[in-house]
Design a protein around this motif. Structure first.
Motif, PDB file in Angstrom:
ATOM      1  N   GLU A  58       0.825  -1.204   0.000  1.00  0.00           N
ATOM      2  CA  GLU A  58       0.000   0.000   0.000  1.00  0.00           C
ATOM      3  C   GLU A  58       0.861   1.256   0.000  1.00  0.00           C
ATOM      4  OE1 GLU A  58      -2.478  -0.494   3.384  1.00  0.00           O
ATOM      5  OE2 GLU A  58      -3.910  -1.819   2.354  1.00  0.00           O
ATOM      6  N   GLN A  59       1.953   1.231   0.742  1.00  0.00           N
ATOM      7  CA  GLN A  59       2.855   2.371   0.778  1.00  0.00           C
ATOM      8  C   GLN A  59       3.458   2.638  -0.599  1.00  0.00           C
ATOM      9  OE1 GLN A  59       5.708   1.456   3.828  1.00  0.00           O
ATOM     10  NE2 GLN A  59       4.274   1.799   5.505  1.00  0.00           N
ATOM     11  N   PHE A  60       3.818   1.565  -1.300  1.00  0.00           N
ATOM     12  CA  PHE A  60       4.403   1.742  -2.624  1.00  0.00           C
ATOM     13  C   PHE A  60       3.375   2.308  -3.598  1.00  0.00           C
ATOM     14  CE2 PHE A  60       5.657   0.155  -6.855  1.00  0.00           C
ATOM     15  CZ  PHE A  60       6.919   0.749  -6.938  1.00  0.00           C
ATOM     16  N   ILE A  61       2.156   1.815  -3.547  1.00  0.00           N
ATOM     17  CA  ILE A  61       1.099   2.328  -4.416  1.00  0.00           C
ATOM     18  C   ILE A  61       0.857   3.803  -4.148  1.00  0.00           C
ATOM     19  CG2 ILE A  61      -1.390   2.213  -4.873  1.00  0.00           C
ATOM     20  CD1 ILE A  61      -1.167  -0.833  -4.524  1.00  0.00           C
ATOM     21  N   ASN A  62       0.773   4.173  -2.880  1.00  0.00           N
ATOM     22  CA  ASN A  62       0.571   5.582  -2.525  1.00  0.00           C
ATOM     23  C   ASN A  62       1.754   6.445  -2.954  1.00  0.00           C
ATOM     24  OD1 ASN A  62      -1.919   4.998  -1.337  1.00  0.00           O
ATOM     25  ND2 ASN A  62      -1.019   4.687   0.692  1.00  0.00           N
ATOM     26  N   LYS A  63       2.921   5.853  -2.961  1.00  0.00           N
ATOM     27  CA  LYS A  63       4.132   6.585  -3.332  1.00  0.00           C
ATOM     28  C   LYS A  63       4.165   6.911  -4.816  1.00  0.00           C
ATOM     29  CE  LYS A  63       9.180   6.009  -3.434  1.00  0.00           C
ATOM     30  NZ  LYS A  63      10.308   5.099  -3.070  1.00  0.00           N
ATOM     31  N   ILE A  64       3.794   5.944  -5.659  1.00  0.00           N
ATOM     32  CA  ILE A  64       3.920   6.141  -7.104  1.00  0.00           C
ATOM     33  C   ILE A  64       2.674   6.768  -7.734  1.00  0.00           C
ATOM     34  CG2 ILE A  64       5.535   4.218  -7.304  1.00  0.00           C
ATOM     35  CD1 ILE A  64       3.261   2.552  -8.506  1.00  0.00           C
ATOM     36  N   ALA A  65       1.555   6.758  -7.032  1.00  0.00           N
ATOM     37  CA  ALA A  65       0.295   7.232  -7.616  1.00  0.00           C
ATOM     38  C   ALA A  65       0.371   8.660  -8.154  1.00  0.00           C
ATOM     39  CB  ALA A  65      -0.840   7.088  -6.611  1.00  0.00           C
ATOM     40  N   PRO A  66       0.888   9.641  -7.380  1.00  0.00           N
ATOM     41  CA  PRO A  66       0.926  11.014  -7.904  1.00  0.00           C
ATOM     42  C   PRO A  66       1.759  11.143  -9.175  1.00  0.00           C
ATOM     43  CG  PRO A  66       1.234  11.003  -5.524  1.00  0.00           C
ATOM     44  CD  PRO A  66       1.348   9.581  -5.971  1.00  0.00           C
ATOM     45  N   ALA A  67       2.920  10.492  -9.215  1.00  0.00           N
ATOM     46  CA  ALA A  67       3.779  10.571 -10.402  1.00  0.00           C
ATOM     47  C   ALA A  67       3.105   9.906 -11.596  1.00  0.00           C
ATOM     48  CB  ALA A  67       5.129   9.912 -10.118  1.00  0.00           C
ATOM     49  N   ALA A  68       2.452   8.776 -11.369  1.00  0.00           N
ATOM     50  CA  ALA A  68       1.773   8.072 -12.456  1.00  0.00           C
ATOM     51  C   ALA A  68       0.604   8.885 -12.990  1.00  0.00           C
ATOM     52  CB  ALA A  68       1.292   6.711 -11.974  1.00  0.00           C
ATOM     53  N   GLN A  69      -0.172   9.468 -12.097  1.00  0.00           N
ATOM     54  CA  GLN A  69      -1.325  10.243 -12.533  1.00  0.00           C
ATOM     55  C   GLN A  69      -0.902  11.468 -13.335  1.00  0.00           C
ATOM     56  OE1 GLN A  69      -3.387  10.520  -8.586  1.00  0.00           O
ATOM     57  NE2 GLN A  69      -5.178   9.894  -9.769  1.00  0.00           N
ATOM     58  N   SER A  80      -3.397   3.628 -14.136  1.00  0.00           N
ATOM     59  CA  SER A  80      -3.439   2.268 -13.594  1.00  0.00           C
ATOM     60  C   SER A  80      -2.441   1.359 -14.295  1.00  0.00           C
ATOM     61  CB  SER A  80      -4.843   1.689 -13.739  1.00  0.00           C
ATOM     62  OG  SER A  80      -5.236   1.614 -15.108  1.00  0.00           O
ATOM     63  N   VAL A  81      -2.322   1.498 -15.614  1.00  0.00           N
ATOM     64  CA  VAL A  81      -1.400   0.649 -16.372  1.00  0.00           C
ATOM     65  C   VAL A  81       0.041   0.992 -16.025  1.00  0.00           C
ATOM     66  CG1 VAL A  81      -0.621  -0.010 -18.680  1.00  0.00           C
ATOM     67  CG2 VAL A  81      -3.056   0.354 -18.241  1.00  0.00           C
ATOM     68  N   MET A  82       0.351   2.278 -15.924  1.00  0.00           N
ATOM     69  CA  MET A  82       1.712   2.679 -15.563  1.00  0.00           C
ATOM     70  C   MET A  82       2.071   2.194 -14.167  1.00  0.00           C
ATOM     71  SD  MET A  82       2.192   6.506 -17.146  1.00  0.00           S
ATOM     72  CE  MET A  82       3.966   6.381 -16.953  1.00  0.00           C
ATOM     73  N   MET A  83       1.120   2.256 -13.245  1.00  0.00           N
ATOM     74  CA  MET A  83       1.374   1.806 -11.887  1.00  0.00           C
ATOM     75  C   MET A  83       1.594   0.299 -11.844  1.00  0.00           C
ATOM     76  SD  MET A  83      -1.410   4.213  -9.901  1.00  0.00           S
ATOM     77  CE  MET A  83      -1.046   3.606  -8.250  1.00  0.00           C
ATOM     78  N   ALA A  84       0.773  -0.444 -12.587  1.00  0.00           N
ATOM     79  CA  ALA A  84       0.942  -1.901 -12.628  1.00  0.00           C
ATOM     80  C   ALA A  84       2.287  -2.268 -13.229  1.00  0.00           C
ATOM     81  CB  ALA A  84      -0.189  -2.533 -13.425  1.00  0.00           C
ATOM     82  N   GLN A  85       2.707  -1.554 -14.266  1.00  0.00           N
ATOM     83  CA  GLN A  85       4.011  -1.820 -14.861  1.00  0.00           C
ATOM     84  C   GLN A  85       5.134  -1.504 -13.891  1.00  0.00           C
ATOM     85  OE1 GLN A  85       3.456   0.185 -18.957  1.00  0.00           O
ATOM     86  NE2 GLN A  85       4.788  -1.576 -19.335  1.00  0.00           N
ATOM     87  N   ALA A  86       5.011  -0.401 -13.176  1.00  0.00           N
ATOM     88  CA  ALA A  86       6.047  -0.036 -12.203  1.00  0.00           C
ATOM     89  C   ALA A  86       6.162  -1.104 -11.121  1.00  0.00           C
ATOM     90  CB  ALA A  86       5.732   1.326 -11.589  1.00  0.00           C
ATOM     91  N   ILE A  87       5.037  -1.634 -10.670  1.00  0.00           N
ATOM     92  CA  ILE A  87       5.042  -2.712  -9.675  1.00  0.00           C
ATOM     93  C   ILE A  87       5.740  -3.943 -10.233  1.00  0.00           C
ATOM     94  CG2 ILE A  87       3.592  -4.349  -8.419  1.00  0.00           C
ATOM     95  CD1 ILE A  87       1.494  -2.082  -8.184  1.00  0.00           C
ATOM     96  N   LEU A  88       5.354  -4.316 -11.437  1.00  0.00           N
ATOM     97  CA  LEU A  88       5.886  -5.530 -12.047  1.00  0.00           C
ATOM     98  C   LEU A  88       7.363  -5.388 -12.393  1.00  0.00           C
ATOM     99  CD1 LEU A  88       4.981  -8.345 -13.008  1.00  0.00           C
ATOM    100  CD2 LEU A  88       4.488  -7.324 -15.228  1.00  0.00           C
ATOM    101  N   GLU A  89       7.730  -4.253 -13.008  1.00  0.00           N
ATOM    102  CA  GLU A  89       9.103  -4.065 -13.472  1.00  0.00           C
ATOM    103  C   GLU A  89      10.100  -3.872 -12.324  1.00  0.00           C
ATOM    104  OE1 GLU A  89       9.757  -4.599 -16.498  1.00  0.00           O
ATOM    105  OE2 GLU A  89       7.720  -4.525 -17.280  1.00  0.00           O
TER     106      GLU A  89
END
Length: 294
Positions: A58-69, A80-89
């Motif tokens: 959850e912390q990682f999602i909250n961290k990357i959300a502003p930059a992804a949006q 959502s796609v950029m965030m999923a890719q960042a998680i996976l990559e």
């Protein structure tokens, strides 16, 4: 999906799950297809995720959300796609490439504004199979720069084909699933790449960061023109049944229109460089198959 043929040995980075590998400097106008190296083998994200506390995810999602949006909305993409890719990559931000001072969340090779970092990675070639080597990955000044750079790559495409990633643009899709399907075979050759991204988006409800399509389309300038009022088109009379196409420009099996017939359309869009008219939410007419009446 058409399989790519390569004239040179294909190198594949396993430092991330489906890395886009580019050797051009950042801010280049475009990249050549020969400079793209697609992954063929993915790490087991499910096994890795199970080892991480839910709070850490959850912390990682909250961290990357502003930059992804911000990056996605500026470039007409899905956060959502950029965030999923960042998680996976980046394996939830645990990869060396993604951590400070590198901030490379998408496994992109090369240099950014002249900055790169040498990292050990597994490569693959037909001659040597998997082997260990070193490679230079882009080094970013911040996480935001990493997301913005990747977003620009998706918008600019590659040399000779600016529409190479057009299927990830919101203007060319009906949902994030269209975008993840387009990435498979282009960004990554992993046959399960789209499924993995979709599963991440669903399990962590990442699509809540996407907002409305109307707001996203208003935030980016494109060669797509939406019309508030419908207009009439007439299918050509010099050919048989007229094909209908998906929002990705793929002919719909069993879906045709009769020739010399008038229909109402509501939008003009360029899909893979070809002009289409919107007949319904999931049905599009190729401009060369019709005549605009009004």
């Amino acid at each position: 999906m058409k399989t790519k043929k390569w004239t040179l040995p294909l190198l594949v980075s396993c430092v991330a799950a489906g890395s886009l590998l580019l050797s051009q400097p950042a801010q280049a106008a475009s990249h050549s297809k020969s400079e793209l190296t697609n992954i063929t083998k993915s790490s087991s994200l499910a096994d890795f995720s199970a080892k991480l506390p839910l709070a850490t995810q959850e912390q990682f999602i909250n961290k990357i959300a502003p930059a992804a949006q911000k990056a996605a909305q500026t470039n007409g993409l899905y956060p959502s796609v950029m965030m999923a890719q960042a998680i996976l990559e980046s394996n939830w931000g645990t990869s060396t490439a993604s951590q400070a001072p590198n901030y490379n969340f998408f496994g992109i090779k090369g240099n950014y504004a002249g900055a790169g970092v040498a990292l050990a990675t597994s490569e693959w070639s037909a001659e040597h199979d998997f082997y260990q080597t070193n490679a230079t990955f882009r080094k970013y000044p911040s996480m935001a720069a990493s997301f913005q750079d990747y977003a620009q790559i998706l918008r600019q495409g590659i040399a000779g084909d600016p529409n190479y990633y057009r299927g990830t643009w919101r203007q060319s899709t009906t949902s994030y699933r269209d975008a993840t399907a387009w990435l498979q075979g282009r960004y990554a050759t992993d046959p399960n790449y789209a499924a993995k991204l979709n599963r991440l988006i669903k399990n962590y409800q990442l699509n809540k960061y996407d907002g409305s399509d109307a707001a996203a389309n208003a935030a980016v300038s494109s060669n797509s023109s939406a019309n508030a009022d419908s207009f009439k088109v007439k299918t050509r009379s010099d050919q048989g049944r007229i094909n209908l196409y998906s929002p990705l420009g793929v002919a719909l099996p069993g879906r045709h229109l009769n020739p010399n017939t008038t229909y109402s359309c509501s939008e003009v869009r360029y899909i893979n460089g070809q002009k289409f008219y919107r007949l319904a939410a999931y049905e599009w007419l190729q401009a060369t198959d019709v005549e605009v009446l009004s």
